[in-house]
Design a protein around this motif. Structure first.
Motif, PDB file in Angstrom:
ATOM      1  N   ILE A 138     122.284 101.480 -20.198  1.00  0.00           N
ATOM      2  CA  ILE A 138     121.372 101.700 -19.081  1.00  0.00           C
ATOM      3  C   ILE A 138     120.651 100.452 -18.632  1.00  0.00           C
ATOM      4  N   SER A 157     114.681 106.098 -27.638  1.00  0.00           N
ATOM      5  CA  SER A 157     113.507 106.153 -26.795  1.00  0.00           C
ATOM      6  C   SER A 157     113.429 104.986 -25.813  1.00  0.00           C
ATOM      7  N   SER A 194     113.680 105.620 -17.335  1.00  0.00           N
ATOM      8  CA  SER A 194     114.761 105.886 -18.270  1.00  0.00           C
ATOM      9  C   SER A 194     114.216 105.993 -19.694  1.00  0.00           C
ATOM     10  N   TRP A 201     124.882 105.913 -31.517  1.00  0.00           N
ATOM     11  CA  TRP A 201     123.924 104.955 -30.966  1.00  0.00           C
ATOM     12  C   TRP A 201     123.759 103.761 -31.914  1.00  0.00           C
ATOM     13  N   GLY A 217     111.097 109.624 -21.841  1.00  0.00           N
ATOM     14  CA  GLY A 217     111.864 110.850 -21.611  1.00  0.00           C
ATOM     15  C   GLY A 217     111.478 111.911 -22.610  1.00  0.00           C
ATOM     16  N   LEU A 218     112.345 112.892 -22.734  1.00  0.00           N
ATOM     17  CA  LEU A 218     112.073 113.976 -23.674  1.00  0.00           C
ATOM     18  C   LEU A 218     111.883 113.433 -25.084  1.00  0.00           C
ATOM     19  N   GLY A 219     112.620 112.346 -25.377  1.00  0.00           N
ATOM     20  CA  GLY A 219     112.541 111.742 -26.708  1.00  0.00           C
ATOM     21  C   GLY A 219     111.119 111.353 -27.067  1.00  0.00           C
ATOM     22  N   ASN A 220     110.368 110.867 -26.097  1.00  0.00           N
ATOM     23  CA  ASN A 220     108.995 110.442 -26.387  1.00  0.00           C
ATOM     24  C   ASN A 220     108.140 111.630 -26.781  1.00  0.00           C
ATOM     25  N   TYR A 230     121.080 117.035 -22.570  1.00  0.00           N
ATOM     26  CA  TYR A 230     119.801 116.635 -21.979  1.00  0.00           C
ATOM     27  C   TYR A 230     119.513 117.461 -20.721  1.00  0.00           C
ATOM     28  N   SER A 255     115.964 103.521 -24.630  1.00  0.00           N
ATOM     29  CA  SER A 255     117.207 103.579 -23.839  1.00  0.00           C
ATOM     30  C   SER A 255     118.056 102.317 -23.995  1.00  0.00           C
ATOM     31  N   SER A 295     119.233 108.073 -15.100  1.00  0.00           N
ATOM     32  CA  SER A 295     119.640 106.748 -15.596  1.00  0.00           C
ATOM     33  C   SER A 295     120.922 106.861 -16.415  1.00  0.00           C
ATOM     34  N   LEU A 296     121.041 107.923 -17.182  1.00  0.00           N
ATOM     35  CA  LEU A 296     122.260 108.113 -17.980  1.00  0.00           C
ATOM     36  C   LEU A 296     123.472 108.278 -17.070  1.00  0.00           C
TER      37      LEU A 296
END
Ligand code: PHE
Length: 507
Positions: A248, A241, A26, A403, A29-32, A108, A243, A347-348
């Motif tokens: 989650i 990043s 989770s 967030w 992800g793309l965020g990283n 996403y 999560s 996970s989302l």
């Protein structure tokens, strides 16, 4: 479908590493890969490490430990139910987080569809030499900037096809359950991802010009450190990043095996995620240094973030590599992005499915199908010609605003409970029972208070900017509709959902 197998406790993670891989799946992800390198570069380079590390230490790790504790202590099976178990008045926080987990997949999943497209294209380097035109005009068929909330332009059929496949994959995984779906998929995806990603990063730092890129990436700009925006960027990055504050980790931890070592699991997950992030920064900037050297320009001229980095600049980098190698590196890179993105997407959706399942007393399978269909339909918005604009706006408002609000809610609620109900030891010290690493609950409480104060302060600054200056100069109605009203709807939905009486508890 047997109701029995749906019962809580019968479908949890089988092993500790199954859980850790899922939590890491989770987080990584793309965020990283597409957010971190550019956020760090743009927010001060080497000096960004300070707000970033502070955000990890005061917020990332303590909140991860807290969420693992809340999840595994109450074993409520969903974020709203866990907050309700903390205190009945707090259920809405769980729903607000569930709303985030519902909104993010809308875009996403679209990005994962782009990744699949590029995975295919990387076999032949189909993007050619003009990678920008290929991405924006051919792949995305991006229209002009929106002039109103509904100026979507046309529909992009190839991407619509791919996004359908992404959602089907997601639905099948969630439908199969925690052990047979989520755990099994992550146990395969995450180790493979780590190996592939390591190969790409190590290869990148050996490229000609890599050090120029790294120097640029790590060059500190100390004057930026007192800027509130940098701190919001650091916290928002760590939240997205890692999560956390999106339901989650609470949901996953509620499926955890007994005698769960929360503290070390949180540290492994958190540091694992940050290491991948830093490695991504290093890999990406080494490769940018290479590209700049090959093109005879400065690193600043080729640096970009978000979609531009992954889908426009990266293909140019691949073009510069020796033919066969460019293909292999491209395939491995997009495959690792796909694995990273898919494990985060499930996970989302799991957060939403778990919350719906418990609240409305429906089976996992039914909830999985219904919520994936709704998510899928909404995600089709992003495969219109205005998709990239919608993505940009929804991402900004959900990440930088919702967030952070969710983080503030969670911290304030937990600190209040700890202080007024004397729950510090039972809540923050819960993970000390079965752990090799004991952490003082008072220390955690102190860190959470600092995190709350920093977040609150910086958030106000971000909010003032967001209200005063239209984000990225977008049309105001577009921002009102796809930004502000999504936040408002999420608030209202969270409150309404927390007031509705549950149908019947499944457990
Ligand atoms: N952590 C994921 C990333 O870095 C995004 C995400 C956030 C996934 C929250 C799930 C939940 O891309």
């Amino acid at each position: 479908m047997s109701q029995k197998s749906e019962k809580q406790g019968n479908d949890g993670f089988k092993t500790r590493w199954g859980f850790i891989f899922a939590a890491m799946g989770s987080a990584i992800g793309l965020g990283n890969i597409w957010k971190y390198p550019y956020v760090a570069y743009e927010s001060g380079g080497g000096s960004f490490l300070i707000p970033y590390l502070v955000a990890i230490l005061v917020a990332g790790l303590p909140i991860l430990i807290l969420e693992f504790n809340i999840g595994s202590k109450f074993k409520s099976g969903s974020a709203p139910a866990a907050f309700k178990a903390l205190s009945p008045k707090l259920e809405f926080i769980g729903w607000f987080q569930t709303m985030i987990a519902f909104i993010v997949p809308i875009y996403y999943s679209a990005v994962i569809a782009w990744v699949v497209y590029y995975l295919g294209a990387s076999f032949t380097q189909a993007w050619g030499s003009d990678t920008a035109t290929y991405f924006y005009s051919e792949v995305l068929t991006l229209g002009d900037a929106p002039t109103g909330p509904f100026s979507f332009g046309g529909f992009n059929l190839p991407l619509a096809g791919l996004i359908t496949v992404v959602w089907i994959g997601c639905a099948i995984t969630i439908y199969a359950g925690v052990q047979k779906g989520i755990e099994r998929v992550n146990k395969f995806l995450i180790p493979s991802l780590l190996i592939m990603f390591a190969v790409v990063v190590i290869y990148s730092v050996t490229l000609d010009g890599a050090t120029t890129g790294l120097q640029r990436f790590f060059a500190p700009q100390w004057d930026t450190i007192s800027d509130g925006k940098i701190w919001v960027a650091a916290f928002a990055q760590v939240f997205f990043s890692t999560s956390i504050c999106s339901g989650i980790m609470i949901t996953y931890a509620s499926y955890s095996p007994k005698k769960f070592d929360n503290n070390s699991n949180a540290i492994i997950t958190g540091l694992g995620n940050s290491s991948v992030e830093l490695a991504a920064g290093i890999g990406v900037f080494a490769a940018l240094g290479f590209l700049a050297t090959q093109s005879g320009v400065g690193v600043d001229d080729v640096a970009a973030g978000g979609p531009g980095l992954v889908f426009q600049i990266y293909p140019s980098i691949l073009n510069e590599l020796p033919a066969g190698i460019g293909t292999v590196v491209g395939v491995v890179f997009y495959l690792s992005l796909l694995f990273a993105g898919f494990s985060s997407l499930i996970s989302l959706i799991e957060v939403v499915v778990a919350a719906v399942k418990i609240k409305f007393g429906v089976s996992r399978r039914k909830a999985a199908i219904v919520m994936c269909v709704i998510g899928y339909i909404l995600s089709l918005l992003i495969v219109t010609n205005a998709g990239l604009y919608l993505l940009d706006v929804i991402d900004y408002f959900s990440n930088k605003i919702m967030w952070v609000i969710s983080g503030i809610f969670e911290i304030v609620a937990v600190v209040a409970i700890c202080v007024t109900a004397g729950a510090t030891a039972s809540l923050l010290g819960y993970g000390n029972q079965y752990t090799a690493i004991k952490i003082s609950p008072k220390l955690l409480l102190g860190l959470l208070i600092i995190a709350g104060a920093l977040l609150g302060y910086t958030f106000v600054q971000e909010l003032i900017i967001a209200i005063k200056v239209p984000y990225e100069g977008y049309n105001n109605w577009f921002l009102i509709f796809w930004g502000w009203s999504i936040i408002a709807i999420s608030f209202i939905a969270a409150i309404v959902l927390s007031i509705i009486k549950p149908k019947k508890e499944m457990s």
